[in-house]
Design a protein around this motif. Structure first.
Motif, short mmCIF file in Angstrom:
data_model
loop_
_atom_site.label_atom_id
_atom_site.label_comp_id
_atom_site.label_asym_id
_atom_site.label_seq_id
_atom_site.Cartn_x
_atom_site.Cartn_y
_atom_site.Cartn_z
N GLN A 174 39.39 30.87 46.08
CA GLN A 174 38.95 31.91 47.01
C GLN A 174 39.32 33.30 46.51
N ARG A 175 40.49 33.43 45.88
CA ARG A 175 40.90 34.74 45.34
C ARG A 175 39.99 35.14 44.17
N CYS A 234 42.34 40.89 35.02
CA CYS A 234 43.56 41.67 35.29
C CYS A 234 43.95 41.59 36.76
N ARG A 235 42.98 41.59 37.67
CA ARG A 235 43.28 41.41 39.09
C ARG A 235 43.94 40.04 39.32
N LEU A 236 43.45 39.03 38.63
CA LEU A 236 43.99 37.68 38.78
C LEU A 236 45.36 37.55 38.12
N ILE A 237 45.60 38.32 37.07
CA ILE A 237 46.94 38.37 36.47
C ILE A 237 47.91 39.00 37.46
N ASP A 238 47.49 40.09 38.11
CA ASP A 238 48.34 40.75 39.11
C ASP A 238 48.72 39.80 40.24
N GLU A 239 47.84 38.87 40.57
CA GLU A 239 48.12 37.89 41.64
C GLU A 239 48.77 36.62 41.10
N GLU A 240 49.10 36.61 39.81
CA GLU A 240 49.76 35.49 39.14
C GLU A 240 48.93 34.21 39.17
N ILE A 241 47.62 34.36 39.18
CA ILE A 241 46.72 33.22 39.07
C ILE A 241 46.48 32.92 37.60
N VAL A 242 46.34 33.97 36.80
CA VAL A 242 46.17 33.87 35.35
C VAL A 242 47.44 34.40 34.70
N GLN A 243 47.91 33.77 33.64
CA GLN A 243 49.11 34.21 32.94
C GLN A 243 48.86 35.55 32.24
#
Length: 188
Positions: free
Chosen positions: A126-127, A159-168
């Motif tokens: 969802q994120r 980068c948004r997903l890195i900020d949310e710690e979804i992607v390393q």
């Protein structure tokens, strides 16, 4: 692996010699793992006990005519299955966000390679869907003012997903090194 025959099935590659499989790896990874024949299922194993295959968020690169560089898109799927493509397309002055479901991207004619960025659960999926819908597609007033492409849009979402710690976090620099768009390379 020179003496082995490499075959692709879904999101995996298999190394065989004289018809026998010895190694496998997920497409987009470098490390080969020893192949063991799958164990036959037993009738006393209830179907409900088998967990569903995980969902993966991947970056897919597709070939484009020279000198454009690769087209980048995000892809969510279970290993070896069709999935959902999230991308921006169109002229660099007015790109639009698009997503399509049930796409077998790995077997498309323009497929170059795939990189698994993260394993997803429902909330992480969802994120991802939130950010691909929120991140504005590249736009410019004229061709002379173009500064972004599908590659920069995809990197911004990641980068948004890195900020949310979804992607390393290591993926940011690794993907920056893969940029091959002449527009983006000219801005370095």
């Amino acid at each position: 692996m020179d003496q082995y025959t490499i075959t692709r099935a879904g999101l995996r590659e298999y190394a065989s010699l004289r018809g026998k499989y010895y190694y496998w790896r997920r497409i987009g990874t470098h490390e080969w793992q020893s192949y063991t024949d799958p164990q036959p299922s037993t009738q006393d194993t209830p179907e409900a006990a088998v967990p569903p295959e995980p969902l993966y968020l991947s970056l897919v690169r597709q070939r484009q005519p020279e000198p454009q560089g690769h087209h980048w898109l995000l892809f969510i799927s279970r290993e070896g299955h069709a999935g959902t493509v999230y991308q921006v397309k169109g002229d660099h002055t007015f790109m639009v966000y698009k997503h399509k479901e049930n796409i077998d991207i790995v077997n498309s004619a323009s497929f170059q390679d795939i990189f698994h960025l993260a394993q997803l659960d429902q909330s992480r999926t969802q994120r991802v869907q939130h950010w691909v819908n929120q991140e504005p597609p590249p736009r410019a007033a004229s061709q002379a003012e173009v500064t972004e492409t599908c590659q920069s849009w995809t990197l911004r979402v990641i980068c948004r997903l890195i900020d949310e710690e979804i992607v390393q976090g290591e993926w940011h620099e690794r993907l920056r090194q893969m940029i091959d768009s002449p527009i983006l390379l000219g801005r370095r």
